[in-house]
Design an enzyme around this catalytic site. Structure first.
Site, short mmCIF file in Angstrom:
data_model
loop_
_atom_site.label_atom_id
_atom_site.label_comp_id
_atom_site.label_asym_id
_atom_site.label_seq_id
_atom_site.Cartn_x
_atom_site.Cartn_y
_atom_site.Cartn_z
N GLY A 108 0.86 -1.14 -0.12
CA GLY A 108 0.05 -0.02 -0.04
C GLY A 108 0.65 1.31 0.02
N PHE A 110 3.14 2.44 -2.03
CA PHE A 110 3.13 3.39 -3.28
C PHE A 110 2.11 4.15 -3.73
CE2 PHE A 110 2.57 3.69 -8.07
CZ PHE A 110 3.69 4.28 -8.29
N ASP A 160 6.82 0.33 3.05
CA ASP A 160 8.00 1.24 2.76
C ASP A 160 7.40 2.63 2.22
OD1 ASP A 160 6.96 0.28 0.41
OD2 ASP A 160 9.24 0.36 -0.71
N GLN A 203 15.25 -0.12 -1.10
CA GLN A 203 15.47 1.43 -1.71
C GLN A 203 16.96 2.27 -1.81
OE1 GLN A 203 12.70 2.92 -2.88
NE2 GLN A 203 10.96 1.37 -1.94
N GLY A 230 11.56 1.53 -5.88
CA GLY A 230 11.94 2.78 -6.24
C GLY A 230 12.47 2.95 -7.70
N CYS A 318 0.64 -17.06 -31.83
CA CYS A 318 -0.01 -17.01 -30.65
C CYS A 318 -1.09 -17.79 -30.75
CB CYS A 318 -0.32 -15.62 -30.36
SG CYS A 318 -1.26 -15.51 -28.59
N CYS A 320 -3.71 -17.59 -28.41
CA CYS A 320 -4.82 -17.32 -27.58
C CYS A 320 -6.24 -17.12 -28.49
CB CYS A 320 -4.50 -15.89 -26.71
SG CYS A 320 -4.53 -14.51 -28.17
#
Length: 389
Positions: A108, A110, A160, A203, A230, A318, A320
């Site tokens: 949380g 950031f 952090d 950091q 960071g 691909c 998908c």
């Protein structure tokens, strides 16, 4: 090592600790496995972002079909809505969102740091106003650990401060040292939780000495994994790679290394080359909703008029659903018509492309062919998406 077996109600733990094992290296690039009670995570691993207990435009089953072993959840958003307490009452985040595989939650920090005028920071933590309804909240290392415990996260991140960029050296140093004090408090609040892991976050912005001091502090505390934080905050790829040239090697070799918030396909290849094991980013899903598709030949804007009569698949290599079942002409049409299926199909494709990229990286490292894989990757992107004649 025996992994947890699946039962009707989920996974039955056959182990008590999350562990990491390397199976091969090629230069600084590494491939291995993180073993958890909810299943193995193959590294290098890309984690799709499920901010609000959902990967936008995707069903959980569909995300798994793309090849993802783990998702990322967002502590800040979930604590505000629907609240961690409500999710805990509903059996935890895995059951709440119907995802039985591992989940990593960020701390949380950031999101709170990005609130700018809506927050007040102190040694204790951060007091902030919710962007949802203006209500006042406090987030501390202890509260972040409590929220992530209620969510039931398999991998928990320390609380952090994500130092902004650019930052003066003195400002960065003060921020990093406070994050290290918060890391110690996070470790104490996390306690002993078998079957769950706590990652510390390095950091120090772009300052090598600060990165070394941060890594040393984290090693002394001791964590199950380590993140390089960071970065991907506006410094640019060159500066990011300059830091990654030394930062991962400051962290324990026998633990997973996670680069937070990265990124573009060439960011990922460059990060893996420098010893990173885990990454996450909203880019594949966000780009999918706006008509941008990642392919082996670079980025395709499907809304471009040149695709309106093109019968080819988006990416011939691909498998998908978007590439297997639909033409570029159809994808162009549904985007121009703003139909919901447009974002669904391109998000599925982008997530599959990212997982294909990770699979290719793992395979190349395993046989000592990373350099060749990297060269082919850049050559294909340089060729670009060739228009239909």
């Amino acid at each position: 090592m025996r992994i947890a077996s699946r039962t009707r109600r989920g996974y039955r733990s056959a182990m008590t600790r999350i562990s990491f094992s390397l199976s091969a290296t090629d230069g600084r690039a590494r491939t291995g496995t993180i073993a958890t009670p909810r299943g193995e995570i193959r590294t290098p691993a890309f984690m799709p972002v499920g901010t609000a207990a959902t990967v936008k435009a995707m069903l959980p089953e569909s995300v798994r079909e793309t090849g993802a072993d783990i998702l990322l959840g967002n502590t800040y958003h979930l604590m505000l809505r629907p609240t961690a307490e409500r999710i805990e009452r509903r059996g935890g985040l895995h059951r709440f969102m119907n995802w039985e595989r591992p989940i990593l939650t960020d701390s949380g920090g950031f999101q709170v740091m990005s609130l700018s005028g809506l927050r007040k920071m102190s040694e204790q933590g951060v007091t902030f106003k919710s962007h949802v309804d203006g209500s006042l909240h406090e987030l501390t290392p202890e509260r972040s650990m409590e929220i992530q415990r209620m969510l039931g996260s398999d991998i928990v991140m320390c609380f952090d401060e994500c130092t902004p960029f650019p930052a003066e050296e003195g400002v960065s140093l003060e921020s990093m040292r406070m994050s290290m004090r918060w890391a110690q408090r996070s470790k104490e609040a996390f306690g002993d939780r078998p079957g769950h892991a706590l990652f510390g976050i390095q950091q120090g912005s772009v300052f090598r000495g600060q990165r070394e001091e941060s890594a040393e502090a984290l090693r002394k505390i001791g964590f199950d994994g380590y993140a390089v934080g960071g970065l991907a905050v506006g410094e640019g790829q060159e500066a990011m790679f300059d830091v990654l040239d030394y930062a991962p090697d400051m962290l324990p070799e026998d633990k997973p290394r996670y680069l937070m918030g990265v990124g573009k396909p060439d960011d990922i290849v460059g990060a893996v080359k420098r010893g990173i094991d885990m990454m996450d980013c909203v880019l594949p899903s966000r780009s999918g909703r706006t008509g941008q598709a990642f392919t082996r030949n670079g980025v395709v804007n499907i809304k471009n008029a040149r695709h309106q009569d093109d019968p080819r698949p988006l990416d011939e290599n691909c498998d998908c659903p978007a590439c297997r079942n639909y033409s570029r002409a159809y994808l162009h049409h549904v985007f121009r018509a703003q139909e919901m299926i447009s974002g669904m199909l391109l998000t599925w494709h982008n997530l599959r492309y990212y997982q294909d990229l990770m699979e290719g990286l793992r395979g190349a490292i395993a046989v000592g062919q990373f350099d060749a894989f990297e060269a082919d990757f850049h050559t294909a992107r340089a060729e670009g998406d060739i228009p239909r004649l």
